[in-house]
Motif scaffolding. Sequence first.
Motif, PDB file in Angstrom:
ATOM      1  N   LEU A  23       0.959  -1.060  -0.112  1.00 18.81           N
ATOM      2  CA  LEU A  23      -0.120   0.123  -0.049  1.00 18.81           C
ATOM      3  C   LEU A  23       0.950   1.342   0.109  1.00 18.81           C
ATOM      4  N   VAL A  24       0.805   1.943  -1.134  1.00 18.64           N
ATOM      5  CA  VAL A  24       1.862   2.962  -1.035  1.00 18.64           C
ATOM      6  C   VAL A  24       1.217   4.489  -1.052  1.00 18.64           C
ATOM      7  N   SER A  25       1.822   5.223  -0.376  1.00 15.13           N
ATOM      8  CA  SER A  25       1.309   6.570   0.044  1.00 15.13           C
ATOM      9  C   SER A  25       1.415   7.633  -0.957  1.00 15.13           C
ATOM     10  N   SER A  26       0.160   8.303  -1.465  1.00 15.44           N
ATOM     11  CA  SER A  26       0.188   8.906  -2.512  1.00 15.44           C
ATOM     12  C   SER A  26       1.388  10.474  -2.432  1.00 15.44           C
ATOM     13  N   ALA A  27       1.170  10.720  -1.061  1.00 12.12           N
ATOM     14  CA  ALA A  27       2.320  12.170  -1.007  1.00 12.12           C
ATOM     15  C   ALA A  27       3.789  11.604  -0.989  1.00 12.12           C
ATOM     16  N   SER A  28       4.177  10.478  -0.336  1.00 10.76           N
ATOM     17  CA  SER A  28       5.441  10.272  -0.350  1.00 10.76           C
ATOM     18  C   SER A  28       6.273   9.118  -1.298  1.00 10.76           C
ATOM     19  N   THR A  43       3.747  -3.017  17.753  1.00 17.87           N
ATOM     20  CA  THR A  43       4.722  -2.314  16.891  1.00 17.87           C
ATOM     21  C   THR A  43       4.163  -1.474  15.753  1.00 17.87           C
ATOM     22  N   ALA A  44       4.540  -0.289  15.936  1.00 18.49           N
ATOM     23  CA  ALA A  44       4.046   0.898  15.131  1.00 18.49           C
ATOM     24  C   ALA A  44       3.922   0.848  13.678  1.00 18.49           C
ATOM     25  N   ALA A  45       3.009   1.124  13.154  1.00 21.40           N
ATOM     26  CA  ALA A  45       2.857   1.344  11.573  1.00 21.40           C
ATOM     27  C   ALA A  45       3.441   2.669  11.186  1.00 21.40           C
ATOM     28  N   ILE A  46       4.332   2.628  10.155  1.00 20.74           N
ATOM     29  CA  ILE A  46       4.980   3.609   9.544  1.00 20.74           C
ATOM     30  C   ILE A  46       5.084   3.648   7.935  1.00 20.74           C
ATOM     31  N   ILE A  47       5.533   4.549   7.489  1.00 17.12           N
ATOM     32  CA  ILE A  47       5.970   4.734   5.855  1.00 17.12           C
ATOM     33  C   ILE A  47       7.462   4.542   5.725  1.00 17.12           C
ATOM     34  N   PHE A  48       7.747   3.623   4.880  1.00 16.55           N
ATOM     35  CA  PHE A  48       9.120   3.315   4.439  1.00 16.55           C
ATOM     36  C   PHE A  48       9.467   3.102   2.984  1.00 16.55           C
ATOM     37  N   ASP A  49      10.517   3.256   2.521  1.00 13.24           N
ATOM     38  CA  ASP A  49      10.912   2.944   1.110  1.00 13.24           C
ATOM     39  C   ASP A  49      10.425   1.597   0.810  1.00 13.24           C
ATOM     40  N   CYS A  50       9.665   1.433  -0.408  1.00 11.90           N
ATOM     41  CA  CYS A  50       9.060   0.124  -0.671  1.00 11.90           C
ATOM     42  C   CYS A  50      10.215  -0.865  -1.104  1.00 11.90           C
ATOM     43  N   VAL A 120      -0.846   9.597   7.218  1.00  8.91           N
ATOM     44  CA  VAL A 120       0.671   9.829   7.411  1.00  8.91           C
ATOM     45  C   VAL A 120       0.849  11.129   8.519  1.00  8.91           C
ATOM     46  N   LYS A 121       1.089  10.789   9.719  1.00  7.94           N
ATOM     47  CA  LYS A 121       1.364  11.763  10.666  1.00  7.94           C
ATOM     48  C   LYS A 121       1.911  13.276   9.993  1.00  7.94           C
ATOM     49  N   GLY A 122       1.380  14.160  10.324  1.00 12.75           N
ATOM     50  CA  GLY A 122       1.825  15.658   9.960  1.00 12.75           C
ATOM     51  C   GLY A 122       1.986  15.789   8.559  1.00 12.75           C
ATOM     52  N   THR A 129       8.221   7.824   9.350  1.00 13.83           N
ATOM     53  CA  THR A 129       7.077   8.455   9.583  1.00 13.83           C
ATOM     54  C   THR A 129       6.007   7.459  10.129  1.00 13.83           C
ATOM     55  N   GLY A 130       5.400   7.941  11.360  1.00 13.50           N
ATOM     56  CA  GLY A 130       4.346   7.182  11.806  1.00 13.50           C
ATOM     57  C   GLY A 130       2.977   7.202  11.176  1.00 13.50           C
ATOM     58  N   ILE A 131       1.901   6.536  11.538  1.00 14.29           N
ATOM     59  CA  ILE A 131       0.756   6.453  10.946  1.00 14.29           C
ATOM     60  C   ILE A 131      -0.425   6.579  12.247  1.00 14.29           C
ATOM     61  N   ASP A 132      -1.332   7.586  11.946  1.00 16.93           N
ATOM     62  CA  ASP A 132      -2.102   7.589  12.935  1.00 16.93           C
ATOM     63  C   ASP A 132      -3.859   7.997  12.297  1.00 16.93           C
ATOM     64  N   MET A 133      -4.633   8.303  13.102  1.00 12.79           N
ATOM     65  CA  MET A 133      -5.920   8.154  12.388  1.00 12.79           C
ATOM     66  C   MET A 133      -6.253   9.936  12.497  1.00 12.79           C
ATOM     67  N   TRP A 134      -7.051  10.402  11.328  1.00 10.47           N
ATOM     68  CA  TRP A 134      -7.517  11.656  11.359  1.00 10.47           C
ATOM     69  C   TRP A 134      -8.908  11.725  10.619  1.00 10.47           C
ATOM     70  N   ARG A 135      -9.515  12.881  10.829  1.00 12.18           N
ATOM     71  CA  ARG A 135     -10.700  12.955  10.185  1.00 12.18           C
ATOM     72  C   ARG A 135     -10.440  12.970   8.591  1.00 12.18           C
ATOM     73  N   CYS A 136     -11.271  12.502   7.821  1.00 14.32           N
ATOM     74  CA  CYS A 136     -11.059  12.032   6.348  1.00 14.32           C
ATOM     75  C   CYS A 136     -11.234  13.404   5.436  1.00 14.32           C
ATOM     76  N   GLU A 137      -9.864  13.601   4.916  1.00 13.09           N
ATOM     77  CA  GLU A 137     -10.065  14.811   4.050  1.00 13.09           C
ATOM     78  C   GLU A 137      -9.739  14.709   2.487  1.00 13.09           C
ATOM     79  N   GLY A 138      -9.503  13.420   2.345  1.00  7.67           N
ATOM     80  CA  GLY A 138      -9.074  12.950   1.080  1.00  7.67           C
ATOM     81  C   GLY A 138      -7.816  13.428   0.342  1.00  7.67           C
ATOM     82  N   SER A 139      -6.962  14.033   1.562  1.00  9.81           N
ATOM     83  CA  SER A 139      -5.657  14.573   1.029  1.00  9.81           C
ATOM     84  C   SER A 139      -4.579  13.615   0.642  1.00  9.81           C
ATOM     85  N   ALA A 140      -3.612  13.927  -0.005  1.00  8.40           N
ATOM     86  CA  ALA A 140      -2.326  12.987  -0.561  1.00  8.40           C
ATOM     87  C   ALA A 140      -1.952  12.085   0.666  1.00  8.40           C
TER      88      ALA A 140
END
Length: 677
Positions: A23-28, A43-50, A120-122, A129-140
């Motif tokens: 699952l690839v983050s559109s922003a990074s 163990t925390a979920a993060i984003i990392f080089d695929c 993706v946090k912040g 970078t860690g992963i958290d929950m936020w209100r849905c905005e459809g941002s990258a």
Amino acid sequence: MHAIVGLGALTVLPAFAATPATLVSSASQRCLDVAQGNQQPGTAAIIFDCHGAANQKWEFSAAGELKTFDGARCLDVRGASTQPQAIVQSYTCNGGANQKWTLKADKTIVNAQSGLCLTVKGAATANSTGIDMWRCEGSAHQQWSVGATTPPPTDTQAPTPPSGLAISALACRSATLTWKASTDNVGIAYYDIYRDGQALGTVNASTLTAQLVLTPGANWGVYVNARDAAGNVSQASTSLQVKVPQCQVDTQPPSVPTGFRGTIAGTTATFAWSASTDNVAVTAYDIFRNNVVAGTTSTLGYTDTGLAANTTYQYTLAARDAQGNVSPRGTTLSLTSGSACADVICSTVQVATETDIPWGLAALPDGTVLYSRRDARDIILLNPVSGVKKTVGVIPNVQGTDGEGGLLGLAIPPGFPDTDSWLYVYHTSPTDNRIVRIRYLNGALDTASLEVLLKGIGRNKYHNGGRLRFGPDGKLYATTGDAQNGNYAQDTNNLAGKVLRLNPNGTPPADNPFGNYVWSYGHRNPQGLAFDSRGRLWEQEFGDSQDETNLIVKGGNYGWPNCEGVTSRSGSGCATAGYVAPKTTYRNSEGSCSGIAIVRDSLYVACLAGKRLYRSDISGDKLINARQFFVGTYDRLRTVEPAIDGNLWMANSDAAGDKDSVPNNTNTKIWKVTLKP
């Protein structure tokens, strides 16, 4: 472009539903990842080089879960929180609503319990970078694309070793370790930090520093391995010796031990005493026999075994603290041994001294022995009656690892040397560990006859295995370490982290379970091998936090790295169906055991850190009546082998020079141990 179809409450891509994918983050353009590949729940979920490893592969279950690690873990909102900024983690699948997800057409992933989006946090894009929950905005930073389901190109090239290790901010319980980056053909993913073969921790490749938790007064050899996304592990860095200071200066010795008492039966003396006191803490008691330290213990009792018959001994006792302050000795006991052996061990006689590490040892039919010297890389013939030693030859192409590699195990076939003159040897080379054989003719090695039977066994600073043993089936068995790469241990096409079985000419027997050399797998650093009277194979294995004695079965999986001893390390760990449990386990401080021997269906286990010899009776498939001998008497015991007369050979491996590859810088000994018939 995949078509999107609805599956009830769940909207998924068909290929993604059927096959694990990234699952690839559109922003990074980085992948949803479980940090450091750690399967520990929480163990925390993060984003990392695929890189497409198991900790980046996800699949939707029929119940709407996002599963990873081949289904062993689920993506989870920590604490079942419904609040924004709740942490997302990998956790044991439990069917909760906080583990249910919907993949929307706008590429957001929505939690069924909170209605919030995976974020993706912040809105950051950096690795880890860690992963958290936020209100849905459809941002990258809330949009996720399904990556390729095909595996990435095979990468078999290991990184270069890290270099430039340095310590700063050294205190009694902590320090900062730094190093220079390794290089890799694809890219470094992690650095694994060790001390003397024991794991201290792992950091992502984006950092070149680690905070160490230290033990006051310890003397550690710290080193670092680099690991890439494909799981290839570098050779280790050069060890950095770290002498840890004490937390406080202590010059006060403990009080004199009181209540020192003892009895003797046959050739075994037994002692007990009352505890000493100290301003900090008493850490050990030294038992002196005729003014020489006979043994050391942290308990309030000691057994001195293998005394000479009809001999009077003088015993005294002193207490010691962690900084080496020693109390005066107390009461002197005079005890006289009996005329007959009254215990399972009757006597112990030193037959040789050494300046190198005696590692492998083979008892010859004429009563002499051959043994390997690990760092000197030669084979010695010892006449134990006269004490005369001679070098019979140097094994070519042996290289140490500045840890525990070098010239290791020896084995002789039935009929040696009269009808079969091959000597079998396990050693570390500049590129691998390997098994070779060489002719022993007229009391010398014929180096021109050397044959490489098996090469390509993974090597590293530690975890090289190295014992050899011929079985009653005429096959040669060998233990191999995992080369500090736990993935090797579970791969039955890899020779590392295994018990291997060979024909004497080096070919794989046709009845081996996997069509190759592998007999059993899932081992960390196995060493001791011995067969009992029923032809069953027993094995001794170094663990990271606990050692184990195993009864080896054909094709058996002994669990490493998911299970160590009886402790789960990842996934379902020791509860995994099919894992073979050990017959007994030992704490490292009382174990770190290497060689084993079986005589009259009693198992003897030689231990390094534990500085003792364990003895247990084999009863069915169990070990019973476990006892400890020579606790602290002969320092670090590495090798124990059956003698042809039904007794034992035993050799030690003192701390000096044990963790390097420098020849002739140790003070070691070989003993003959006489057992009760």
